[in-house]
Design an enzyme around this catalytic site. Structure first.
Site, PDB file in Angstrom:
ATOM      1  N   PHE A 169     -30.906  15.956 -12.671  1.00  0.00           N
ATOM      2  CA  PHE A 169     -31.974  14.403 -11.484  1.00  0.00           C
ATOM      3  C   PHE A 169     -32.100  14.217 -13.536  1.00  0.00           C
ATOM      4  O   PHE A 169     -32.596  13.023 -13.454  1.00  0.00           O
ATOM      5  CB  PHE A 169     -33.366  14.848 -11.377  1.00  0.00           C
ATOM      6  CG  PHE A 169     -33.511  15.882 -10.653  1.00  0.00           C
ATOM      7  CD1 PHE A 169     -32.180  15.919  -9.380  1.00  0.00           C
ATOM      8  CD2 PHE A 169     -33.767  16.760 -10.276  1.00  0.00           C
ATOM      9  CE1 PHE A 169     -32.196  16.711  -8.430  1.00  0.00           C
ATOM     10  CE2 PHE A 169     -34.083  18.162  -9.257  1.00  0.00           C
ATOM     11  CZ  PHE A 169     -33.566  17.950  -7.870  1.00  0.00           C
ATOM     12  N   CYS A 170     -30.951  13.720 -14.386  1.00  0.00           N
ATOM     13  CA  CYS A 170     -31.219  13.325 -15.396  1.00  0.00           C
ATOM     14  C   CYS A 170     -32.506  13.736 -16.415  1.00  0.00           C
ATOM     15  O   CYS A 170     -32.370  12.662 -17.180  1.00  0.00           O
ATOM     16  CB  CYS A 170     -31.073  11.263 -15.725  1.00  0.00           C
ATOM     17  SG  CYS A 170     -29.395  11.044 -14.480  1.00  0.00           S
ATOM     18  N   ALA A 171     -32.622  14.902 -16.498  1.00  0.00           N
ATOM     19  CA  ALA A 171     -33.432  15.413 -16.789  1.00  0.00           C
ATOM     20  C   ALA A 171     -33.377  16.335 -17.528  1.00  0.00           C
ATOM     21  O   ALA A 171     -34.475  17.743 -17.448  1.00  0.00           O
ATOM     22  CB  ALA A 171     -34.874  14.600 -16.224  1.00  0.00           C
ATOM     23  N   HIS A 224     -33.357  10.902 -18.682  1.00  0.00           N
ATOM     24  CA  HIS A 224     -32.602  10.399 -20.007  1.00  0.00           C
ATOM     25  C   HIS A 224     -32.754   9.150 -20.797  1.00  0.00           C
ATOM     26  O   HIS A 224     -32.595   9.028 -21.759  1.00  0.00           O
ATOM     27  CB  HIS A 224     -31.621  10.853 -19.901  1.00  0.00           C
ATOM     28  CG  HIS A 224     -30.730  11.712 -20.018  1.00  0.00           C
ATOM     29  ND1 HIS A 224     -29.751  13.224 -18.867  1.00  0.00           N
ATOM     30  CD2 HIS A 224     -31.843  13.066 -19.985  1.00  0.00           C
ATOM     31  CE1 HIS A 224     -29.805  13.984 -18.621  1.00  0.00           C
ATOM     32  NE2 HIS A 224     -30.624  14.379 -19.472  1.00  0.00           N
TER      33      HIS A 224
END
Ligand SMILES: Cc1ncc(COP(=O)(O)O)c(C=O)c1O
Length: 470
Positions: free
Chosen positions: A376-378, A129
């Site tokens: 995982f911030c994705a 992100h």
């Protein structure tokens, strides 16, 4: 590839690898850290450099005393060390220190000289992100599509570049994925980007700790115009990251943050900004963090990035090979141990039939293994890999907004560092086999709001391990 020998055991270089952590059954075991894509443990050389520096620690820049001059000297030396590490030329590049990769990319997004004509940023669906959201605030963002295994679709890259051509200001792509371990051929993409008159940024948060990064001279068509890195992923957890990029960009425009340090002269009516990199470092910098980062870089360079890459490839090959023994384990990304040298040691997977939150919790509580689970911030990449779209994707969003993460999609991620050993992977495989067979001890209950599973009889006494008043 599976026969690649482990170069050496690097454990002695790190702090805390001998720490034993408590398990659910009351015993203790040596902690296994497979969460290196998030943050790595510190190198002893980093702690020693910081401890020694503390004796001389003082203000940087305008201080006139000896300690201030020494602090300033080594802060600037650290800047040079970071630039050398990534092949940046002090004549044509700057290195601006900040907190981390996220801050570095946000800075570039605010400082990049977008024009009315060139205001498109091409990024991709596989980004963290931190290399997506900052661009959405600054420009029109176009995402390159992915193949089903999460790799970039290079045909789509070519066609987006062709479609947006004169409007493309910047291509901003991750050098290595924090989910699939995919390594992007950044220099090939940079060359194509330059051919349409745009610039190229590589998010090297995952790449720089594990592979040699070379920005190349600006007159080389394959050069990288900007990169962003984080020291806490490079064994130097003292709160520093860096944006390294072409100087001409930072010689113009207003700073993204204003205050002390960024000015040449100020009157009540007027201000003249300082030259870079000062223009981009508002306030007192974290020079301890910069010195820690340089100390880590010295160690990584002394070992050699190629040696590090082959050591980690051997670990990755071993893991991919042994994962084959677990039939209900699905890997997302390249599964082939033969390709381990062409990818990062970041492996994301799920175990069919067991929730990712639960797997991660059992690994932590019953085996002392630290992994990460979730998105995982994705999030766009995870939804893509899990093929969740349309109404199903809508439902995920609605559930989360209503505070229910009990069915949140996600994966489990094991990510390796220089200090990991094949024996640790073997323990991990045995643990995953136990979990698959339902052969674990605890009773786990899920918290609806966070999605996390916690064992019912678990009350860790953190104060037995550490106290803020040591
Ligand atoms: C590829 C990638 N980019 C950016 C980031 C953000 O790094 P930081 O949290 O250090 O800002 C991460 C963190 O995991 C990452 O993996």
């Amino acid at each position: 590839m599976t026969s690649l020998p482990l170069e050496k055991d690097y454990c002695h270089l790190f702090i805390g690898l001998d720490v034993e952590v408590p398990l659910l059954d009351g015993s203790k075991t040596r902690y296994i850290n497979f969460d290196n894509a998030a943050s790595t443990p510190p190198l002893k050389a980093v702690q020693e450099a910081v401890n020694e520096f503390m004796r001389y620690y003082s203000s940087v820049h305008r201080g006139t005393g000896f300690k201030s001059q020494l602090s300033t000297h080594f802060y600037e030396e650290a800047r040079q060390a970071v630039m050398r590490f990534v092949g940046a030329d002090p004549e044509t590049h700057i290195c601006a220190f900040g907190k981390n990769t996220t801050e570095a990319i946000n800075k570039l997004a605010r400082r990049f000289p977008f024009t009315k004509e060139r205001n498109v940023v091409i990024t991709s669906g596989m980004e963290h992100h931190s290399n997506d959201l900052p661009w959405r605030e600054a420009a029109e963002v176009v995402h390159i599509q992915l193949l089903s295994d999460g790799k970039l679709d290079f045909d789509d890259f070519d066609s987006k570049l062709k479609e947006y051509k004169d409007r493309v200001a910047l291509v901003a792509i991750s050098g290595g994925s924090n989910v699939t371990g995919f390594i992007t051929p950044i220099h090939d993409l940079a060359e194509k980007t330059h051919a349409v008159g745009a610039q190229f940024m590589a998010d090297c948060a995952q790449l720089a700790p594990h592979r040699k990064v070379d920005m190349l001279p600006l007159d080389d068509s394959r050069h990288l115009d900007y990169i962003a890195i984080s020291a806490h992923k490079m064994y130097a957890p003292y709160g520093t990251g860096a944006l390294i990029g072409r100087k001409d960009t930072f010689e113009t425009g207003d700073p993204d943050m204003v205050g002390g340090g960024v000015v040449e002269i100020v009157s009540l009516e007027d201000v003249v900004w300082a030259e870079p990199p000062d223009r981009d470092e508002a306030g007192s910098p974290n020079h301890v963090g910069a010195i820690a980062m340089a100390a880590a870089i010295n160690t990584l360079t002394a070992i050699g990035m190629d040696t590090i890459a082959s050591h980690e490839a051997a670990l990755t090959a071993h893991a991919l090979h042994r994962f084959r023994e677990i039939p209900n384990l699905n890997i997302f990304g390249d599964k082939d141990p033969e390709n381990a040298a062409q990818r990062l040691g970041v492996i994301s997977f799920n175990l069919q039939g067991v929730d990712h939150f639960k797997v991660a919790s059992i690994l932590g509580h019953e085996y002392g293994i630290g992994v990460r689970n979730g998105c995982f911030c994705a999030q766009p990449l995870i939804m893509h890999l899990l093929k969740i779209k349309g109404e199903a994707a809508q439902k995920v969003q609605e559930d989360i907004i209503q505070g229910d993460r009990s069915e949140m999609p996600g994966l489990i991620r094991a990510s390796f560092g220089l200090f990991n050993r094949t024996e640790e992977i073997d323990i991990f495989i045995d643990a995953l086999k136990d979990i698959t067979n339902g052969d674990y001890k605890g009773e786990y209950v899920q918290d609806k709001a966070s999605g996390e599973f916690m064992p019912t009889d678990w009350e860790p006494k953190f104060e037995d391990y550490f106290s803020l008043t040591v």
